[in-house]
Design an enzyme around this catalytic site. Structure first.
Site: not given
Ligand code: NAD
Length: 510
Positions: A195, A270, A304, A402
């Protein structure tokens, strides 16, 4: 006088902006359109008003179809049963195909994410490396034999695939993150339902075309597009999914962890970070300043493992800030499609508003803007000036949360104990850096840093051989490197006894 970073005006006549790609989902080897007819439109964040992609608005039923296909592909299909040599050859072919189509995929990433095209091309090199590494190392992911458990017993540890993995990805490195997960998942013989982020689904969908072309069987990798709720939620809940591999924010990670716990699914998380960079007075100051700028501006701070908190020894603070203003002033930001751009656009409107409100909160709390601090006129695209704050205190939101934008907070310290205390004073523990010429000081500091990915005299640089994962609320489990295979493995023990049984019932033991 403060030098400001140079803005590169977005060029709306660029031929790469002149068409909209309409995508299908990928379920059981088929291209599947929207069942309701509804689509999600993606506006290029670097070129406001230009629609570059349309993805189907997926539903719970679509997830269910995808899970059924992945389940069947796992339970009875050829992929998990294929000799590893054959699986490995297919994965190497995937790498070749990504290399062949790298420019097309980099362009999709740049258009949808607003990522500088030069960085998008580097991401693609990373994707190729990830597939090649995993294709090779997967061949040595077998079990163990224990030969010292007694004369009439051999113990075996069978390494088996965890099953159907639900992969939920964010928007900041859409294809790179998919490629940090899928080769490990497929290398172990698992199948997957992916997804992708609703903002940036294009490259992940194109990747499945390449998997098919390389020979990955139908149903082994499926992609359902749409919003977190219902699509991500259904991936997390569906009883046909054995494990959820989630990459995204702490806020959503907590929800995913809680929902997955209802059916005791295996979870890898992650999540976010607020990476500290400790800069000692004896550091190579030019290198540290360059690392400070790169650490927060790479991918526009939407990373991240950004080094978004600098903790600088007080005796060099003024010199550090003066050189940092110069370096940030030499950066180009703006049109993501321009080869000269170093920093592209912000991902979406709500993210740029969030950055704006953090910058306002920093000013209100008494931090000082050294450079940047302003949004570029909204009709051009979602651009924010590279920004550096000094006089930041630990309790300010710009030091703790963040921001996920091009905003650096500079704090100061008097002695190493204080530096470490400030660095570790965070709910996050994803990454951290130490800059010094003294190896002893570097290692004693790094060893006490509560973070999963660290650098001495460096930041952000990554290698496929090394694992990535967070301490504290930055996550659970590890991805990539040889450790990444454990995340997608089950370990089964076999006690193979071939001697005569000592009868329990006759009192001789077992
Ligand atoms: P997000 O948490 O808003 O979304 C991530 C994914 O989760 C998207 O595909 C979203 O549609 C989905 N999602 C949203 N609500 C959900 C639910 N209730 N159930 C299941 N899935 C759901 O994050 P974002 O804004 O897309 O990305 C930024 C964040 O990701 C930052 O906090 C960043 O630090 C983190 N990140 C972490 C890593 C790592 O390896 N640690 C890598 C990249 C990004």
């Amino acid at each position: 006088m403060t030098v400001q970073a140079t803005f590169i005006e977005p060029d709306f006549t660029d031929p790469r902006l002149q068409s909209t790609t309409t995508y299908d989902m990928k379920i059981d080897g088929k291209d599947v359109g929207s069942r309701t007819g509804e689509m999600i439109e993606r506006e290029a964040p670097g070129h406001m008003g230009v629609i570059v992609a349309r993805y189907p608005l997926g539903t719970r039923e679509d997830v269910n179809d995808a899970v059924t296909a992945a389940r069947e592909a796992f339970d009875t299909g050829p992929w998990p049963r294929m000799p590893i040599g054959e699986r490995s050859r297919i994965m190497l072919k995937v790498a070749d195909l990504i290399e062949r189509d790298a420019e097309e995929l980099a362009t999709i990433e740049s258009l949808e994410v607003g990522k500088a095209i030069a960085d998008a091309r580097k991401d693609l090199n990373g994707c190729v490396e990830l597939w090649r590494y995993a294709a090779g190392v997967a061949r040595s992911m077998h079990g163990d034999v224990h030969t010292n458990l007694g004369d009439d017993l051999v113990g075996m540890v069978l390494r088996e695939p965890v099953g159907v993995v639900g992969v939920i990805t964010p928007w900041n490195f859409p294809l790179l993150i998919a490629c940090e997960r899928l080769p490990w998942i497929l290398g172990m013989g698992c199948t997957a339902v992916v997804k992708p982020s609703e903002f940036t689904s294009g490259a992940t969908l194109r990747l499945v075309d390449l998997l098919r072309e390389a020979g990955v069987p139908d149903g082994a990798v499926n992609v359902v597009t749409g919003y977190g709720d219902p699509v991500g939620d259904e991936v997390t809940r569906n009883p046909g999914v054995d494990m959820v591999s989630f990459t995204g924010s702490l806020k959503v990670g907590r929800i995913v962890g809680a929902v997955a716990a209802e059916s005791v699914k295996r979870v890898s998380l992650e999540l976010g970070g607020k990476g500290p960079q400790i800069i000692f007075a004896d550091a190579d100051i030019d290198a540290a300043v360059d690392g400070a700028a790169f650490g927060v501006l790479f991918n526009n701070g939407q990373c991240c493992i950004s080094g978004s908190r600098n903790i600088v020894e007080r005796s060099i603070q003024d010199e550090f800030l003066s050189r940092l203003r110069e370096v940030v002033g030499s950066v180009t930001f703006g049109d993501p499609l321009n080869d000269k751009t170093m920093v592209g656009s912000v991902i979406n409107r709500s993210q740029i508003e969030k950055i704006d409100s953090y910058v306002a909160a920093g000013r209100d709390a008494g931090a000082e803007v050294e450079t940047g601090g302003q949004r570029i006129a909204a009709n051009k695209g979602l651009y924010f000036e590279p920004t550096v704050f000094s006089k930041v205190r630990e309790d300010m939101s710009i030091a703790r949360e963040e921001i996920f934008g091009p905003v650096l907070s500079v704090l100061s310290f008097e002695d190493p104990e204080e530096a470490l205390r400030v660095a570790n004073d965070s709910v996050y523990g994803l990454s951290g850096s130490v800059w010094t010429r003294d190896v002893g000081k570097a290692m004693s500091t790094i060893r006490r840093l509560r973070a999963g990915k660290t650098w001495v005299n460096g930041v952000i640089d990554s290698h496929v051989e090394m694992p990535l994962g967070g301490y504290k609320q930055s996550g659970l489990a590890r991805e990539t490197g040889r450790y990444g295979f454990d995340t997608y493995s089950e370990f089964k023990t076999v006690h193979l006894k071939y001697g005569e049984r000592k009868m329990w019932a006759s009192g001789r033991g077992r």
